[in-house]
Design a protein around this motif. Structure first.
Motif, PDB file in Angstrom:
ATOM      1  N   MET A  73       0.788  -1.228   0.000  1.00 18.97           N
ATOM      2  CA  MET A  73       0.000   0.000   0.000  1.00 18.97           C
ATOM      3  C   MET A  73       0.828   1.290   0.000  1.00 18.97           C
ATOM      4  SD  MET A  73      -2.962  -0.987  -0.564  1.00 18.97           S
ATOM      5  CE  MET A  73      -3.693   0.648  -0.510  1.00 18.97           C
ATOM      6  N   PRO A  74       1.926   1.399   0.761  1.00 16.76           N
ATOM      7  CA  PRO A  74       2.704   2.645   0.667  1.00 16.76           C
ATOM      8  C   PRO A  74       3.194   2.930  -0.750  1.00 16.76           C
ATOM      9  CG  PRO A  74       3.334   1.431   2.621  1.00 16.76           C
ATOM     10  CD  PRO A  74       2.437   0.525   1.827  1.00 16.76           C
ATOM     11  N   ARG A  75       3.605   1.894  -1.468  1.00 17.86           N
ATOM     12  CA  ARG A  75       4.052   2.081  -2.844  1.00 17.86           C
ATOM     13  C   ARG A  75       2.888   2.536  -3.727  1.00 17.86           C
ATOM     14  NH1 ARG A  75       8.781   0.586  -4.956  1.00 17.86           N
ATOM     15  NH2 ARG A  75       9.226  -0.729  -3.142  1.00 17.86           N
ATOM     16  N   TYR A  76       1.705   1.973  -3.482  1.00 12.41           N
ATOM     17  CA  TYR A  76       0.510   2.377  -4.229  1.00 12.41           C
ATOM     18  C   TYR A  76       0.200   3.854  -3.986  1.00 12.41           C
ATOM     19  CZ  TYR A  76      -4.476   2.909  -5.247  1.00 12.41           C
ATOM     20  OH  TYR A  76      -5.681   3.380  -5.710  1.00 12.41           O
ATOM     21  N   VAL A  77       0.286   4.298  -2.735  1.00 14.22           N
ATOM     22  CA  VAL A  77      -0.003   5.694  -2.414  1.00 14.22           C
ATOM     23  C   VAL A  77       0.998   6.627  -3.091  1.00 14.22           C
ATOM     24  CG1 VAL A  77      -0.126   7.394  -0.548  1.00 14.22           C
ATOM     25  CG2 VAL A  77      -1.170   5.135  -0.246  1.00 14.22           C
ATOM     26  N   VAL A  78       2.264   6.270  -3.060  1.00 15.08           N
ATOM     27  CA  VAL A  78       3.288   7.100  -3.715  1.00 15.08           C
ATOM     28  C   VAL A  78       3.027   7.176  -5.219  1.00 15.08           C
ATOM     29  CG1 VAL A  78       5.749   7.221  -4.300  1.00 15.08           C
ATOM     30  CG2 VAL A  78       5.035   6.765  -1.945  1.00 15.08           C
ATOM     31  N   GLN A  79       2.619   6.075  -5.820  1.00 19.25           N
ATOM     32  CA  GLN A  79       2.303   6.085  -7.237  1.00 19.25           C
ATOM     33  C   GLN A  79       1.088   6.962  -7.532  1.00 19.25           C
ATOM     34  OE1 GLN A  79       4.132   5.057  -9.712  1.00 19.25           O
ATOM     35  NE2 GLN A  79       2.614   5.824 -11.177  1.00 19.25           N
ATOM     36  N   ARG A  80       0.069   6.902  -6.653  1.00 16.54           N
ATOM     37  CA  ARG A  80      -1.104   7.776  -6.820  1.00 16.54           C
ATOM     38  C   ARG A  80      -0.691   9.235  -6.732  1.00 16.54           C
ATOM     39  NH1 ARG A  80      -4.652   8.994  -8.170  1.00 16.54           N
ATOM     40  NH2 ARG A  80      -6.217   9.408  -6.584  1.00 16.54           N
ATOM     41  N   LEU A  81       0.198   9.545  -5.806  1.00 19.24           N
ATOM     42  CA  LEU A  81       0.686  10.918  -5.673  1.00 19.24           C
ATOM     43  C   LEU A  81       1.389  11.354  -6.947  1.00 19.24           C
ATOM     44  CD1 LEU A  81       1.266  13.450  -3.969  1.00 19.24           C
ATOM     45  CD2 LEU A  81       3.350  12.298  -3.181  1.00 19.24           C
ATOM     46  N   ALA A  82       2.244  10.499  -7.482  1.00 15.86           N
ATOM     47  CA  ALA A  82       2.960  10.829  -8.721  1.00 15.86           C
ATOM     48  C   ALA A  82       1.975  11.090  -9.859  1.00 15.86           C
ATOM     49  CB  ALA A  82       3.914   9.696  -9.087  1.00 15.86           C
ATOM     50  N   GLU A  83       0.937  10.272  -9.964  1.00 12.89           N
ATOM     51  CA  GLU A  83      -0.067  10.451 -11.019  1.00 12.89           C
ATOM     52  C   GLU A  83      -0.813  11.765 -10.867  1.00 12.89           C
ATOM     53  OE1 GLU A  83      -2.454   6.993 -10.527  1.00 12.89           O
ATOM     54  OE2 GLU A  83      -0.966   5.626 -11.407  1.00 12.89           O
ATOM     55  N   GLU A  84      -1.181  12.110  -9.626  1.00 12.52           N
ATOM     56  CA  GLU A  84      -1.922  13.353  -9.395  1.00 12.52           C
ATOM     57  C   GLU A  84      -1.051  14.578  -9.683  1.00 12.52           C
ATOM     58  OE1 GLU A  84      -5.040  13.995  -8.722  1.00 12.52           O
ATOM     59  OE2 GLU A  84      -5.739  11.936  -8.478  1.00 12.52           O
ATOM     60  N   LEU A  85       0.212  14.545  -9.270  1.00  9.54           N
ATOM     61  CA  LEU A  85       1.116  15.663  -9.557  1.00  9.54           C
ATOM     62  C   LEU A  85       1.297  15.850 -11.057  1.00  9.54           C
ATOM     63  CD1 LEU A  85       3.947  15.215  -6.889  1.00  9.54           C
ATOM     64  CD2 LEU A  85       2.417  17.194  -7.108  1.00  9.54           C
ATOM     65  N   ASP A  86       1.437  14.748 -11.761  1.00  6.75           N
ATOM     66  CA  ASP A  86       1.615  14.814 -13.214  1.00  6.75           C
ATOM     67  C   ASP A  86       0.357  15.347 -13.888  1.00  6.75           C
ATOM     68  OD1 ASP A  86       2.882  14.282 -15.763  1.00  6.75           O
ATOM     69  OD2 ASP A  86       1.560  12.550 -15.920  1.00  6.75           O
ATOM     70  N   ALA A  87      -0.796  14.819 -13.502  1.00  4.00           N
ATOM     71  CA  ALA A  87      -2.047  15.211 -14.152  1.00  4.00           C
ATOM     72  C   ALA A  87      -2.421  16.663 -13.860  1.00  4.00           C
ATOM     73  CB  ALA A  87      -3.173  14.277 -13.710  1.00  4.00           C
ATOM     74  N   ARG A  88      -2.171  17.121 -12.649  1.00  2.92           N
ATOM     75  CA  ARG A  88      -2.606  18.457 -12.242  1.00  2.92           C
ATOM     76  C   ARG A  88      -1.594  19.544 -12.578  1.00  2.92           C
ATOM     77  NH1 ARG A  88      -6.468  18.371  -7.690  1.00  2.92           N
ATOM     78  NH2 ARG A  88      -7.275  16.247  -7.482  1.00  2.92           N
ATOM     79  N   PHE A  89      -0.301  19.240 -12.382  1.00  7.79           N
ATOM     80  CA  PHE A  89       0.714  20.284 -12.474  1.00  7.79           C
ATOM     81  C   PHE A  89       1.831  19.966 -13.463  1.00  7.79           C
ATOM     82  CE2 PHE A  89      -0.567  20.017  -7.858  1.00  7.79           C
ATOM     83  CZ  PHE A  89      -1.516  21.043  -7.929  1.00  7.79           C
ATOM     84  N   ALA A  90       1.718  18.833 -14.178  1.00 10.63           N
ATOM     85  CA  ALA A  90       2.783  18.371 -15.072  1.00 10.63           C
ATOM     86  C   ALA A  90       4.123  18.370 -14.343  1.00 10.63           C
ATOM     87  CB  ALA A  90       2.852  19.251 -16.324  1.00 10.63           C
ATOM     88  N   LYS A  91       4.108  17.830 -13.125  1.00 10.70           N
ATOM     89  CA  LYS A  91       5.286  17.842 -12.261  1.00 10.70           C
ATOM     90  C   LYS A  91       5.568  16.438 -11.776  1.00 10.70           C
ATOM     91  CE  LYS A  91       7.136  20.257  -8.193  1.00 10.70           C
ATOM     92  NZ  LYS A  91       8.205  20.947  -8.933  1.00 10.70           N
TER      93      LYS A  91
END
Length: 205
Positions: A73-91
């Motif tokens: 689960m921690p790896r899943y959460v970090v991946q979700r964070l990466a996806e949200e940063l990319d989708a929202r801020f291209a970061k």
């Protein structure tokens, strides 16, 4: 936790599903998803039975499967964070300022043993994130016992960040102030929705 991942892909809010299931007037015990298990008892003790069963050439497959899912689960959460940063801020995560909110293994305690926050810190370090944490009960923490991973002191709310992850939903945290401060709040505990804090900056994990 497994259903949370499936429902996320299906566009279904797992917390709404649990709330609906709780309307059954009898015979229902709610269990909630999260960023992973921690502590020194419930997540660990079933594996003693697993080890003992192996002495008798028996496999406790459900215990082992649950452990695999919860450990991931921690790896899943970090991946979700990466996806949200990319989708929202291209970061990307490299160089992103990430704030972990709550690092104890469960709410309203100071115990960090086996906390999923420790694994998240380690994973985020490896991806080059600039890390901070706030926790009213914990003053300092180390990502892991490995010397190459850093030690962190608690920050005063609220340091500048690109995103915050609610890892542990302590009652003493001012979630309204957090939502007002952070450009993105990844909520693994449904803490914001429980308080009526919804909006474009809050994402479930």
């Amino acid at each position: 936790n497994e259903l949370k991942m499936v429902f996320s892909e299906m566009g279904i809010d797992v917390w709404e599903v649990i709330d609906a299931a709780k309307t059954k007037p009898f015979g229902f015990m709610p269990f909630y998803p999260g960023p992973g298990l921690g502590g020194h008892c419930i997540p660990i003790d079933p594996f003693y039975l697993t080890w003992k069963a192996r002495e008798y050439d028996l496999a406790t497959r459900f215990i082992e499967l649950a452990g695999q899912i919860n450990t991931a689960m921690p790896r899943y959460v970090v991946q979700r964070l990466a996806e949200e940063l990319d989708a929202r801020f291209a970061k990307g995560l490299n160089g992103a300022r990430i704030l972990l909110v709550g690092v104890a293994y469960k709410k309203n305690v100071a115990d960090v043993r086996e906390s999923p926050a420790l694994k998240m810190l380690e994973l985020l370090e490896e991806r080059g994130a600039d890390l901070r944490f706030v926790d009213p009960h914990v003053s300092s923490v180390r990502a892991s016992t490995h010397p190459r991973h850093g030690a962190y002191a608690a920050s005063e709310p609220w340091p500048a960040c690109d995103a915050a992850i609610i890892v542990t939903d302590h009652d003493a945290i001012d979630y309204a102030a957090l939502v007002a401060h952070a450009p993105l709040v990844l909520d693994t505990r449904n803490a914001c929705a429980q308080r009526g804090l919804r909006g474009d900056t809050v994402a479930a994990a």
